[in-house]
Design a protein around this motif. Structure first.
Motif, PDB file in Angstrom:
ATOM      1  N   TRP A 136      39.763  36.742  41.391  1.00 42.59           N
ATOM      2  CA  TRP A 136      38.572  36.004  40.885  1.00 42.59           C
ATOM      3  C   TRP A 136      37.781  35.314  42.064  1.00 42.59           C
ATOM      4  O   TRP A 136      38.625  34.697  42.883  1.00 42.59           O
ATOM      5  CB  TRP A 136      39.110  35.154  39.825  1.00 42.59           C
ATOM      6  CG  TRP A 136      39.392  35.806  38.584  1.00 42.59           C
ATOM      7  CD1 TRP A 136      40.654  36.283  38.317  1.00 42.59           C
ATOM      8  CD2 TRP A 136      38.645  36.459  37.707  1.00 42.59           C
ATOM      9  NE1 TRP A 136      40.610  36.825  37.173  1.00 42.59           N
ATOM     10  CE2 TRP A 136      39.500  36.870  36.824  1.00 42.59           C
ATOM     11  CE3 TRP A 136      37.273  36.423  37.462  1.00 42.59           C
ATOM     12  CZ2 TRP A 136      39.119  37.683  35.511  1.00 42.59           C
ATOM     13  CZ3 TRP A 136      36.765  36.992  36.513  1.00 42.59           C
ATOM     14  CH2 TRP A 136      37.572  37.507  35.519  1.00 42.59           C
ATOM     15  N   HIS A 137      36.311  35.241  42.050  1.00 42.52           N
ATOM     16  CA  HIS A 137      35.687  34.770  43.063  1.00 42.52           C
ATOM     17  C   HIS A 137      34.257  34.550  42.533  1.00 42.52           C
ATOM     18  O   HIS A 137      33.852  35.178  41.689  1.00 42.52           O
ATOM     19  CB  HIS A 137      35.743  35.558  44.491  1.00 42.52           C
ATOM     20  CG  HIS A 137      34.788  37.005  44.208  1.00 42.52           C
ATOM     21  ND1 HIS A 137      35.647  37.981  43.719  1.00 42.52           N
ATOM     22  CD2 HIS A 137      33.676  37.334  44.672  1.00 42.52           C
ATOM     23  CE1 HIS A 137      34.881  38.919  43.676  1.00 42.52           C
ATOM     24  NE2 HIS A 137      33.672  38.625  44.257  1.00 42.52           N
ATOM     25  N   GLN A 138      33.582  33.622  43.271  1.00 47.85           N
ATOM     26  CA  GLN A 138      32.221  33.498  43.129  1.00 47.85           C
ATOM     27  C   GLN A 138      31.581  34.044  44.553  1.00 47.85           C
ATOM     28  O   GLN A 138      32.204  33.696  45.554  1.00 47.85           O
ATOM     29  CB  GLN A 138      31.756  32.100  42.964  1.00 47.85           C
ATOM     30  CG  GLN A 138      32.179  31.412  41.648  1.00 47.85           C
ATOM     31  CD  GLN A 138      32.158  29.987  41.708  1.00 47.85           C
ATOM     32  OE1 GLN A 138      32.685  29.192  42.429  1.00 47.85           O
ATOM     33  NE2 GLN A 138      31.600  29.377  40.765  1.00 47.85           N
ATOM     34  N   VAL A 152      22.258  42.381  42.008  1.00 47.33           N
ATOM     35  CA  VAL A 152      22.606  43.504  41.184  1.00 47.33           C
ATOM     36  C   VAL A 152      23.611  44.463  41.601  1.00 47.33           C
ATOM     37  O   VAL A 152      23.965  44.594  42.746  1.00 47.33           O
ATOM     38  CB  VAL A 152      21.028  44.448  41.179  1.00 47.33           C
ATOM     39  CG1 VAL A 152      19.728  43.368  40.923  1.00 47.33           C
ATOM     40  CG2 VAL A 152      20.781  45.074  42.569  1.00 47.33           C
ATOM     41  N   TRP A 153      24.363  45.029  40.498  1.00 45.75           N
ATOM     42  CA  TRP A 153      25.540  45.974  40.427  1.00 45.75           C
ATOM     43  C   TRP A 153      25.057  46.909  39.538  1.00 45.75           C
ATOM     44  O   TRP A 153      24.768  46.974  38.531  1.00 45.75           O
ATOM     45  CB  TRP A 153      26.702  45.145  39.791  1.00 45.75           C
ATOM     46  CG  TRP A 153      28.010  45.708  39.957  1.00 45.75           C
ATOM     47  CD1 TRP A 153      28.837  45.293  41.038  1.00 45.75           C
ATOM     48  CD2 TRP A 153      28.583  46.581  39.387  1.00 45.75           C
ATOM     49  NE1 TRP A 153      29.848  46.320  41.200  1.00 45.75           N
ATOM     50  CE2 TRP A 153      29.921  46.935  40.070  1.00 45.75           C
ATOM     51  CE3 TRP A 153      28.371  47.300  38.137  1.00 45.75           C
ATOM     52  CZ2 TRP A 153      30.741  47.958  39.452  1.00 45.75           C
ATOM     53  CZ3 TRP A 153      29.333  48.014  37.635  1.00 45.75           C
ATOM     54  CH2 TRP A 153      30.349  48.643  38.455  1.00 45.75           C
ATOM     55  N   ILE A 154      25.098  48.056  40.370  1.00 38.51           N
ATOM     56  CA  ILE A 154      24.528  49.471  39.626  1.00 38.51           C
ATOM     57  C   ILE A 154      25.622  50.459  39.432  1.00 38.51           C
ATOM     58  O   ILE A 154      26.157  50.888  40.921  1.00 38.51           O
ATOM     59  CB  ILE A 154      23.466  50.065  40.473  1.00 38.51           C
ATOM     60  CG1 ILE A 154      22.221  48.727  40.603  1.00 38.51           C
ATOM     61  CG2 ILE A 154      22.839  51.082  40.226  1.00 38.51           C
ATOM     62  CD1 ILE A 154      21.237  48.995  41.550  1.00 38.51           C
ATOM     63  N   PRO A 230      36.723  58.859  40.555  1.00 41.74           N
ATOM     64  CA  PRO A 230      36.149  57.625  41.244  1.00 41.74           C
ATOM     65  C   PRO A 230      35.469  56.485  40.076  1.00 41.74           C
ATOM     66  O   PRO A 230      34.900  57.055  39.368  1.00 41.74           O
ATOM     67  CB  PRO A 230      35.586  57.804  42.376  1.00 41.74           C
ATOM     68  CG  PRO A 230      34.894  59.254  42.149  1.00 41.74           C
ATOM     69  CD  PRO A 230      36.010  59.892  41.097  1.00 41.74           C
ATOM     70  N   ARG A 231      35.510  55.132  40.567  1.00 42.96           N
ATOM     71  CA  ARG A 231      34.757  54.062  39.829  1.00 42.96           C
ATOM     72  C   ARG A 231      33.915  53.714  41.106  1.00 42.96           C
ATOM     73  O   ARG A 231      34.147  53.035  41.768  1.00 42.96           O
ATOM     74  CB  ARG A 231      35.349  53.109  39.451  1.00 42.96           C
ATOM     75  CG  ARG A 231      34.599  52.297  38.331  1.00 42.96           C
ATOM     76  CD  ARG A 231      34.589  50.881  38.946  1.00 42.96           C
ATOM     77  NE  ARG A 231      33.963  50.479  40.075  1.00 42.96           N
ATOM     78  CZ  ARG A 231      33.900  49.309  40.532  1.00 42.96           C
ATOM     79  NH1 ARG A 231      34.435  48.290  40.032  1.00 42.96           N
ATOM     80  NH2 ARG A 231      33.417  49.054  41.657  1.00 42.96           N
ATOM     81  N   ARG A 232      32.630  54.330  41.455  1.00 42.32           N
ATOM     82  CA  ARG A 232      31.550  53.846  42.522  1.00 42.32           C
ATOM     83  C   ARG A 232      30.601  52.960  41.846  1.00 42.32           C
ATOM     84  O   ARG A 232      30.315  53.126  40.651  1.00 42.32           O
ATOM     85  CB  ARG A 232      30.954  55.159  43.085  1.00 42.32           C
ATOM     86  CG  ARG A 232      32.186  55.990  43.742  1.00 42.32           C
ATOM     87  CD  ARG A 232      31.543  57.424  43.954  1.00 42.32           C
ATOM     88  NE  ARG A 232      31.108  58.264  43.007  1.00 42.32           N
ATOM     89  CZ  ARG A 232      30.205  59.205  42.533  1.00 42.32           C
ATOM     90  NH1 ARG A 232      30.055  59.935  43.866  1.00 42.32           N
ATOM     91  NH2 ARG A 232      30.059  59.797  41.561  1.00 42.32           N
TER      92      ARG A 232
HETATM   93  O1  LIG Z   1      32.486  46.369  42.258  1.00 36.86           O
HETATM   94  C1  LIG Z   1      33.591  45.860  42.242  1.00 36.86           C
HETATM   95  O2  LIG Z   1      34.610  46.095  41.920  1.00 36.86           O
HETATM   96  C2  LIG Z   1      33.132  44.171  42.473  1.00 36.86           C
HETATM   97  C3  LIG Z   1      32.155  43.922  43.157  1.00 36.86           C
HETATM   98  C4  LIG Z   1      31.767  42.496  43.638  1.00 36.86           C
HETATM   99  O3  LIG Z   1      32.565  41.630  43.537  1.00 36.86           O
HETATM  100  C5  LIG Z   1      30.268  42.215  43.875  1.00 36.86           C
HETATM  101  O4  LIG Z   1      29.523  43.107  43.708  1.00 36.86           O
HETATM  102  O5  LIG Z   1      30.149  41.087  44.179  1.00 36.86           O
END
Ligand SMILES: O=C(O)CCC(=O)C(=O)O
Length: 259
Positions: A136-138, A152-154, A230-232
């Motif tokens: 866990w993090h910020q 952004v997470w894609i 995979p999980r990319r």
């Molecule tokens: O893709 C992940 O598993 C985590 C990615 C992440 O921590 C981030 O994008 O800040």
């Protein structure tokens, strides 16, 4: 991608919940292109300057403390890289992350007429049957003179509980910094128990072509991959271009565009 989308509701969620998801936002071809390109980069067949990108292999143990942080560049043809940074150096990734919709997102968060840099343009992989628990993090770094606010997470593959999807604690971005002493915003074990109790965890279950937008202070983590695929994902942290690295002032961040 749909550059014209109305962002008012999205940013209401961003403020209140710390994230929003736009399902099926990207075209199939756009994501297929990133999938193809990242595999070429991992296999060493991409015409990119490998000296400009940082590549980290995954652990065999799945333990975060066993990751190796030294080294750089290509370390052999394998799809088992855990993390690749510096992808702005690749023209195909650069063109994608600088498209007009991302300029609009940055303008909403940081304001108009501002240079935007990338703190990191990062591939995050949970290789088939591998992956490492990410605690866990910020997303904040205490060597920057101001915190970036927009990531952004894609997903490049479907993200599920079994393959190590990102997990979040909604509204946690409103808590401020939970462990300001940690250089990368990671919580201590006791802070994780307190701030990320099991019954508050929300898995971000998404598919290729979806877009996830995260406030950088939103608590998140991700698990190992227990499947045979995979999980990319591509994760881009957009930053106010005036942000400085106060620990290493000679470091500059890649300029992407001006809002
Ligand atoms: O893709 C992940 O598993 C985590 C990615 C992440 O921590 C981030 O994008 O800040």
């Amino acid at each position: 991608m749909n550059h014209q989308r109305d962002l008012d509701q999205c940013f209401q969620l961003f403020e209140e919940e710390g994230y929003f998801i736009l399902p099926q936002f990207f075209e199939k071809d756009e994501i297929a292109d990133l999938q193809e390109r990242i595999n070429q980069i991992m296999l060493g067949t991409a015409d990119v300057d490998y000296d400009q990108i940082w590549m980290q292999l995954d652990t065999d143990s799945g333990k975060y403390e066993d990751l190796r942080w030294g080294g750089n560049g290509f370390q052999g043809a394998t799809l088992d890289y855990r993390k690749i940074q510096g992808l702005e150096a690749d023209q195909r990734f650069f063109d994608f992350i600088t498209s007009p919709f991302f300029v609009r997102l940055c303008e909403r968060v940081y304001g108009p007429n501002l240079p935007i840099t990338s703190f990191r343009t990062m591939f995050m992989n949970k290789a088939a049957g591998k992956g490492t628990w990410l605690p866990w993090h910020q997303d904040r770094w205490n060597f920057l003179d101001q915190d970036p606010l927009l990531t952004v997470w894609i997903p490049l593959d479907e993200a599920t509980l079994e393959n190590g999807c990102v997990q979040i604690i909604r509204k946690s971005h409103r808590k401020g910094l939970i462990n300001p002493e940690h250089s990368g915003g990671f919580l201590t074990e006791s802070q994780a128990v307190e701030h990320a109790p099991t019954n508050h965890i929300i898995p971000i279950l998404v598919e290729p072509q979806d877009l996830v937008v995260l406030h950088n202070h939103l608590l998140h983590a991700s698990d190992k991959n227990r499947t045979s695929a995979p999980r990319r994902a591509l994760s881009v942290c957009y930053m106010n271009g005036h942000t400085k690295n106060i620990a290493e002032p000679e470091i500059s961040y890649p300029q992407l565009f001006t809002t």
